[in-house]
Design a protein around this motif. Structure first.
Motif, PDB file in Angstrom:
ATOM      1  N   UNK A 154     -58.840 -43.580 -13.121  1.00 26.28           N
ATOM      2  CA  UNK A 154     -58.826 -42.132 -13.345  1.00 26.28           C
ATOM      3  C   UNK A 154     -58.232 -41.409 -12.143  1.00 26.28           C
ATOM      4  N   UNK A 155     -58.624 -41.812 -10.950  1.00 24.85           N
ATOM      5  CA  UNK A 155     -58.069 -41.202  -9.735  1.00 24.85           C
ATOM      6  C   UNK A 155     -56.570 -41.432  -9.641  1.00 24.85           C
ATOM      7  N   UNK A 156     -56.128 -42.635 -10.016  1.00 24.46           N
ATOM      8  CA  UNK A 156     -54.699 -42.943  -9.963  1.00 24.46           C
ATOM      9  C   UNK A 156     -53.914 -42.083 -10.952  1.00 24.46           C
ATOM     10  N   UNK A 157     -54.457 -41.882 -12.146  1.00 21.02           N
ATOM     11  CA  UNK A 157     -53.776 -41.066 -13.158  1.00 21.02           C
ATOM     12  C   UNK A 157     -53.677 -39.617 -12.689  1.00 21.02           C
ATOM     13  N   UNK A 158     -54.763 -39.081 -12.141  1.00 27.29           N
ATOM     14  CA  UNK A 158     -54.734 -37.708 -11.646  1.00 27.29           C
ATOM     15  C   UNK A 158     -53.655 -37.545 -10.587  1.00 27.29           C
ATOM     16  N   UNK A 159     -53.609 -38.455  -9.643  1.00 26.31           N
ATOM     17  CA  UNK A 159     -52.599 -38.371  -8.597  1.00 26.31           C
ATOM     18  C   UNK A 159     -51.185 -38.487  -9.135  1.00 26.31           C
ATOM     19  N   UNK A 160     -50.999 -39.317 -10.155  1.00 26.37           N
ATOM     20  CA  UNK A 160     -49.665 -39.535 -10.714  1.00 26.37           C
ATOM     21  C   UNK A 160     -49.121 -38.324 -11.457  1.00 26.37           C
ATOM     22  N   UNK A 161     -49.974 -37.378 -11.780  1.00 26.65           N
ATOM     23  CA  UNK A 161     -49.541 -36.218 -12.561  1.00 26.65           C
ATOM     24  C   UNK A 161     -48.882 -35.125 -11.719  1.00 26.65           C
ATOM     25  N   UNK A 162     -48.710 -35.370 -10.424  1.00 27.30           N
ATOM     26  CA  UNK A 162     -47.984 -34.361  -9.654  1.00 27.30           C
ATOM     27  C   UNK A 162     -48.282 -34.295  -8.173  1.00 27.30           C
ATOM     28  N   UNK A 163     -49.103 -35.205  -7.663  1.00 28.07           N
ATOM     29  CA  UNK A 163     -49.491 -35.124  -6.254  1.00 28.07           C
ATOM     30  C   UNK A 163     -48.288 -35.283  -5.319  1.00 28.07           C
ATOM     31  N   UNK A 164     -47.430 -36.249  -5.591  1.00 28.86           N
ATOM     32  CA  UNK A 164     -46.281 -36.475  -4.708  1.00 28.86           C
ATOM     33  C   UNK A 164     -45.351 -35.263  -4.695  1.00 28.86           C
ATOM     34  N   UNK A 165     -45.089 -34.714  -5.866  1.00 27.49           N
ATOM     35  CA  UNK A 165     -44.178 -33.567  -5.935  1.00 27.49           C
ATOM     36  C   UNK A 165     -44.775 -32.344  -5.244  1.00 27.49           C
ATOM     37  N   UNK A 180     -46.939 -32.425  -2.776  1.00 25.29           N
ATOM     38  CA  UNK A 180     -46.905 -32.708  -1.339  1.00 25.29           C
ATOM     39  C   UNK A 180     -45.503 -32.493  -0.775  1.00 25.29           C
ATOM     40  N   UNK A 181     -44.485 -32.894  -1.535  1.00 29.18           N
ATOM     41  CA  UNK A 181     -43.112 -32.681  -1.074  1.00 29.18           C
ATOM     42  C   UNK A 181     -42.807 -31.197  -0.959  1.00 29.18           C
ATOM     43  N   UNK A 182     -43.268 -30.413  -1.928  1.00 25.20           N
ATOM     44  CA  UNK A 182     -43.066 -28.972  -1.858  1.00 25.20           C
ATOM     45  C   UNK A 182     -43.795 -28.350  -0.680  1.00 25.20           C
ATOM     46  N   UNK A 183     -45.027 -28.813  -0.438  1.00 26.12           N
ATOM     47  CA  UNK A 183     -45.788 -28.314   0.708  1.00 26.12           C
ATOM     48  C   UNK A 183     -45.102 -28.677   2.016  1.00 26.12           C
ATOM     49  N   UNK A 184     -44.566 -29.873   2.087  1.00 30.89           N
ATOM     50  CA  UNK A 184     -43.844 -30.304   3.303  1.00 30.89           C
ATOM     51  C   UNK A 184     -42.620 -29.435   3.545  1.00 30.89           C
ATOM     52  N   UNK A 205     -53.726 -23.361   2.883  1.00 36.35           N
ATOM     53  CA  UNK A 205     -53.546 -24.794   2.670  1.00 36.35           C
ATOM     54  C   UNK A 205     -53.584 -25.127   1.182  1.00 36.35           C
ATOM     55  N   UNK A 206     -53.271 -26.386   0.872  1.00 33.90           N
ATOM     56  CA  UNK A 206     -53.223 -26.857  -0.510  1.00 33.90           C
ATOM     57  C   UNK A 206     -53.964 -28.176  -0.651  1.00 33.90           C
ATOM     58  N   UNK A 207     -54.673 -28.352  -1.765  1.00 30.28           N
ATOM     59  CA  UNK A 207     -55.270 -29.648  -2.061  1.00 30.28           C
ATOM     60  C   UNK A 207     -54.236 -30.559  -2.721  1.00 30.28           C
ATOM     61  N   UNK A 208     -54.140 -31.772  -2.203  1.00 29.87           N
ATOM     62  CA  UNK A 208     -53.306 -32.815  -2.794  1.00 29.87           C
ATOM     63  C   UNK A 208     -54.231 -33.880  -3.367  1.00 29.87           C
ATOM     64  N   UNK A 209     -53.950 -34.340  -4.583  1.00 28.26           N
ATOM     65  CA  UNK A 209     -54.870 -35.244  -5.283  1.00 28.26           C
ATOM     66  C   UNK A 209     -54.518 -36.721  -5.115  1.00 28.26           C
ATOM     67  N   UNK A 210     -53.590 -37.043  -4.266  1.00 31.65           N
ATOM     68  CA  UNK A 210     -53.197 -38.438  -4.120  1.00 31.65           C
ATOM     69  C   UNK A 210     -54.211 -39.207  -3.281  1.00 31.65           C
ATOM     70  N   UNK A 211     -54.731 -40.303  -3.839  1.00 33.81           N
ATOM     71  CA  UNK A 211     -55.595 -41.215  -3.099  1.00 33.81           C
ATOM     72  C   UNK A 211     -54.732 -42.229  -2.359  1.00 33.81           C
ATOM     73  N   UNK A 212     -55.037 -42.446  -1.108  1.00 34.79           N
ATOM     74  CA  UNK A 212     -54.242 -43.365  -0.282  1.00 34.79           C
ATOM     75  C   UNK A 212     -54.636 -44.813  -0.476  1.00 34.79           C
ATOM     76  N   UNK A 213     -55.696 -45.055  -1.238  1.00 33.71           N
ATOM     77  CA  UNK A 213     -56.067 -46.418  -1.591  1.00 33.71           C
ATOM     78  C   UNK A 213     -56.628 -46.391  -3.011  1.00 33.71           C
ATOM     79  N   UNK A 214     -56.863 -47.566  -3.568  1.00 38.42           N
ATOM     80  CA  UNK A 214     -57.330 -47.642  -4.951  1.00 38.42           C
ATOM     81  C   UNK A 214     -58.750 -47.113  -5.054  1.00 38.42           C
ATOM     82  N   UNK A 215     -58.927 -46.087  -5.883  1.00 33.00           N
ATOM     83  CA  UNK A 215     -60.245 -45.531  -6.131  1.00 33.00           C
ATOM     84  C   UNK A 215     -60.495 -45.405  -7.629  1.00 33.00           C
ATOM     85  N   UNK A 216     -59.892 -46.298  -8.396  1.00 36.98           N
ATOM     86  CA  UNK A 216     -60.115 -46.320  -9.826  1.00 36.98           C
ATOM     87  C   UNK A 216     -58.941 -45.761 -10.612  1.00 36.98           C
TER      88      UNK A 216
END
Length: 270
Positions: free
Chosen positions: A158-169, A171-175, A145-156
């Motif tokens: 810093x969390x948003x910046x971390x997710x924006x650095x590659x979580x969606x891409x 997740x798409x690759x994992x899918x 499995x793989x860890x994805x860093x995207x938060x599904x709701x606002x958690x600050x």
């Protein structure tokens, strides 16, 4: 009431003695259900056997390390981010690094990792994530499995910046490859010793769904024998909550079962 299965994952196992012992305490307390291993640390060979003794109590993963103990760790966190987004970390360069760390994990634990994530989340950056997907599928098929860093709701922020650095891409690759990922992600804060970790823990766990993941960084007090640890004070506070009765009591009060990677689904489209 059905229990929510949330993986509580302690990062940085093997970093040094105090961190490794602290993580073992939280696993033994029945709170932490996964730990991510730094296999390039000189302390890793000494602490790997303790995880083998706890086989079945927690998922064991590779904490992909490009900027801490790696001999190629010449870049800072920001340096890796800039280099990756400039295309300076091609797949051909990253693949051998990933292969070598998986080899080191397997050598000491005698098995494949349950999942892979990254130290300071570098596993999700361009080039690195592509190499990681290729290597995992070639070695393990759909098993890792793989860890994805995207938060599904606002958690600050810093969390948003971390997710924006590659979580969606990632997740798409994992899918595309049929790999399992966590449904949601929490645990990001500034690691200030003054932070109320117990309150943060309740906030994160209150809103994480079944199949979510909360990272943590517990550790005992004490000097390090490897590298300087800039968040030792925060680690000690986390350890007090997670290894003591407070952490277990909170899980029970919220109807949470410490989750595992097997609870995760294959990555889905947003």
């Amino acid at each position: 009431m059905s229990l929510r299965r949330i993986q509580i994952c302690a990062d940085d196992y093997g970093f040094d003695r105090a961190i490794s012992q602290g993580i073992l305490d939280t696993i033994d307390a029945g709170v932490v259900s996964a730990t991510s291993c730094m296999v390039l640390s000189p302390a890793w060979p000494h602490w790997a056997p303790a995880l083998k003794e706890r086989e079945g109590l927690a998922d064991l993963g590779l904490h992909l390390d490009l900027n801490e103990f790696a001999h190629y760790a010449a870049r800072s966190l920001n340096g890796w981010i800039v280099a990756a987004y400039r295309g300076a970390v091609p797949v051909s360069l990253a693949r051998p690094w990933i292969e070598a760390q998986l080899d080191a994990f397997e050598k000491r634990l005698g098995r494949a990792p349950d999942y892979v994530d990254g130290h300071q989340h570098l596993h999700q950056l361009p080039g690195i994530r592509d190499a990681l997907l290729q290597v995992l599928c070639a070695r393990y098929g759909h098993a890792c499995a793989l860890r994805i860093t995207r938060s599904r709701q606002w958690r600050g922020a810093k969390a948003a910046i971390i997710g924006a650095l590659g979580a969606r891409a990632l997740a798409a690759g994992a899918r595309a490859e049929g790999l399992r990922v966590n449904r949601d992600f929490a645990g990001v804060y500034e690691f200030q010793p003054a932070a109320d970790f117990a309150a943060l823990l309740k906030w994160w766990l209150d809103f994480l769904p079944d199949g979510g993941l909360m990272m943590c960084h517990p550790g005992r007090a004490g000097a390090t024998e490897t590298r300087a640890d800039g968040i030792r004070g925060a680690r000690v506070k986390e350890h007090a909550v997670l290894a003591g009765g407070q952490g277990r009591a909170l899980l029970q009060a919220l109807g949470i079962q410490p989750g595992r990677c097997r609870d995760w689904d294959v990555a889905r489209a947003d």
